[in-house]
Design an enzyme around this catalytic site. Structure first.
Site, short mmCIF file in Angstrom:
data_model
loop_
_atom_site.label_atom_id
_atom_site.label_comp_id
_atom_site.label_asym_id
_atom_site.label_seq_id
_atom_site.Cartn_x
_atom_site.Cartn_y
_atom_site.Cartn_z
N HIS A 170 57.64 33.51 45.08
CA HIS A 170 56.27 34.00 45.03
C HIS A 170 55.45 33.19 44.03
O HIS A 170 55.91 32.93 42.93
CB HIS A 170 56.31 35.48 44.62
CG HIS A 170 55.08 36.24 44.96
ND1 HIS A 170 53.89 36.06 44.32
CD2 HIS A 170 54.85 37.18 45.90
CE1 HIS A 170 52.99 36.87 44.84
NE2 HIS A 170 53.55 37.56 45.81
N GLY A 197 39.61 32.73 26.26
CA GLY A 197 40.65 32.01 25.55
C GLY A 197 40.50 30.51 25.63
O GLY A 197 39.67 29.98 26.37
N HIS A 221 49.99 29.99 27.28
CA HIS A 221 51.00 30.50 26.34
C HIS A 221 52.32 29.85 26.73
O HIS A 221 52.67 29.83 27.91
CB HIS A 221 51.07 32.02 26.47
CG HIS A 221 52.00 32.68 25.50
ND1 HIS A 221 53.37 32.60 25.62
CD2 HIS A 221 51.76 33.42 24.40
CE1 HIS A 221 53.92 33.28 24.63
NE2 HIS A 221 52.96 33.79 23.87
N PRO A 222 53.07 29.30 25.76
CA PRO A 222 54.23 28.47 26.13
C PRO A 222 55.23 29.18 27.06
O PRO A 222 55.70 28.59 28.03
CB PRO A 222 54.89 28.14 24.79
CG PRO A 222 54.00 28.64 23.72
CD PRO A 222 52.84 29.37 24.32
N ALA A 259 54.71 32.69 28.22
CA ALA A 259 54.12 33.78 29.02
C ALA A 259 53.01 33.29 29.93
O ALA A 259 52.48 34.07 30.73
CB ALA A 259 53.60 34.89 28.11
#
Lengths: 310, 310
Positions: A82, A164, A169-170, A172
């Site tokens: 997915h 942002g 995020h590395p 997440a």
């Protein structure tokens, strides 16, 4: 609960039950938030939690579960068919009762700001919460997934987040936050194995084909049962309800000489949708939720609690 | 409330709103008891309070309201067309959820004993709570009313109460306590002024005429609308539900060339009866109360409260 927002976050983990349990636990630690169900899909390595909360608590519950997902899930180690670009990949808010779409958009935007500020996860807004028209469609936002986004987010202004800095995020990734309508998934099964008939019926009843407003429909084979199905999404049951969808399918099927076998609800259905169907078929002249014994008990209980009698 | 008993006491006062308010207040002073509605009939000088309570509290609420009726109502000063023999004339207990008929009979008998012991009002048991077969029918128990009972109770062993000494309470008379099934009052209106047609349809659909089990039906004129009506009582909607009654009337009407105008529910209807109708007409293959969003929210709330999380 007089005012209800539903939230249906999708997570990039569908194999480790401890992770899914941890996510549900993060939701329920928030006062007022209630988990209605979890769906774990090992094939797609993906899971979905359905929860409800009053508008005052839903953002806290949503941000808490995104935070927990960032602790428990590392996208760099995640594989699955997915498309996805976040540990908490999609975070839709859905107005259920006593809440407008506009209020939900404000809640989604607040949640998005907090996800960036508190967790350092960049956020994209989709559907009714979209800030750019080209981001209304979730699939367009997610195209290429985490790996492509990681490459392009800093270089391509078209991929810049709505909230942002332009860096993932590395572990997440990013989070796609939106507002969508309450949707009823409803299938009508036909007494035939003629897939072309199911597709013709679907094309005739859906909004895109000039059929019923707020109705999406596709024809499918149910291989295990040797029959075909018209699979529908009702995106506004207040306007086009179960009974209208059912009767439209039955009418189009009859025109092709095909009978209806039965129907099924996938997921959850609001009580009002069933009540409206009953009222329609019984030709009730005086339906009101106030006629229903259980509603009267609930109303009496609320009254007595307000009066401090109980 | 997981277990619910309904109680529908009838009182011999339908003109003074302060009395009816005082009766309702006596019910609601009991923890767990909830008044769902009051019906005041000035013509009959009679009123009805509908309340629910868990089985643990329903007897206390019932005895409290009989006591209050004895304080507020003096039968010697009461006149009205409707037969009656008590200030609180009839006190039926009705199993609604999670309670059997047998449990309700035990509750009715307990209430009857307390009404005699605490209030000095003699008690007769009727319908499922009857101790003598000739007292199953409420009208038989009440024949002649307070005035005749007062004359005969001491002299005629056939009129001796089931609980208590054979003398009426001077001002509050006697009380008839029973257990009856939950009943749905349901009317189907026809597009004709032919009363004979309504009577024929009623005769065909009701149990007494070989029609549907647990269904009573009569034909009436609706003079104000210039049409006729099949007026029904469903005494076991689990066995014969709204949709079966509706379809039977529609079928019999069609055989006479008469169309259905619409239908109406009189009083309250359990949610399950509407859900079963919706499920029938939609040919739902997978209906379960668990599909309903509101039920899932209520279940999640109960679970969270049990776990002490909320």
């Amino acid at each position: 609960m007089d005012r209800i927002v539903e939230c249906v976050p999708n997570f990039s983990e569908g194999r480790d039950p401890a992770v899914v349990a941890g996510l549900a636990e993060a939701v329920e630690r928030v006062e007022g938030a209630l988990v209605l169900g979890t769906h774990v899909d090992a094939d797609h390595n993906r899971s979905v939690i359905t929860f409800v909360a009053p508008p005052e608590q839903v953002v806290e519950a949503a941000v808490s579960v995104v935070a927990r997902a960032a602790e428990l899930i590392d996208l760099r180690a995640h594989a699955g068919q997915h498309p996805r670009m976040g540990a908490c990949d999609v975070l839709p808010f859905i107005p259920v009762r006593g809440v407008t779409v506009e209020e939900c958009v404000a809640l989604a935007h607040e949640a998005g700001r907090r996800v960036w500020q508190e967790l350092g996860i960049p956020v994209y807004f989709y559907e009714s919460a979209a800030l750019r028209p080209e981001r209304r469609n979730l699939a367009d936002v997610r195209r290429g997934g985490f790996e492509l986004l990681r490459e392009r987010i800093g270089a391509d202004p078209e991929r810049a987040p709505d909230v942002g800095e332009p860096r993932v995020h590395p572990s997440a990734g990013a989070c796609i936050v939106g507002v969508r309508p309450l949707l009823i998934a409803y299938n009508v099964n036909l007494k035939t194995n003629d897939l072309a008939a199911a597709k013709r019926i679907a094309a005739a009843v859906r909004e895109r084909g000039g059929g019923l407003a707020h109705l999406k429909a596709l024809g499918f084979e149910l291989v295990s049962r040797g029959v075909v199905q018209v699979s529908m999404n009702l995106t506004s049951y207040e306007r086009t309800n179960l009974h209208q969808a059912f009767e439209a399918v039955r009418r189009e099927a009859a025109a092709l000489g095909v009978e209806v076998l039965g129907s099924e609800i996938v997921g959850l259905v609001p009580q009002a949708a069933l009540d409206r169907a009953a009222s329609h078929f019984l030709m009730l002249e005086n339906y009101s939720p106030d006629l229903v014994l259980e509603n009267r008990i609930a109303a009496a209980l609320r009254r007595k609690e307000r009066e401090g009698g109980a």
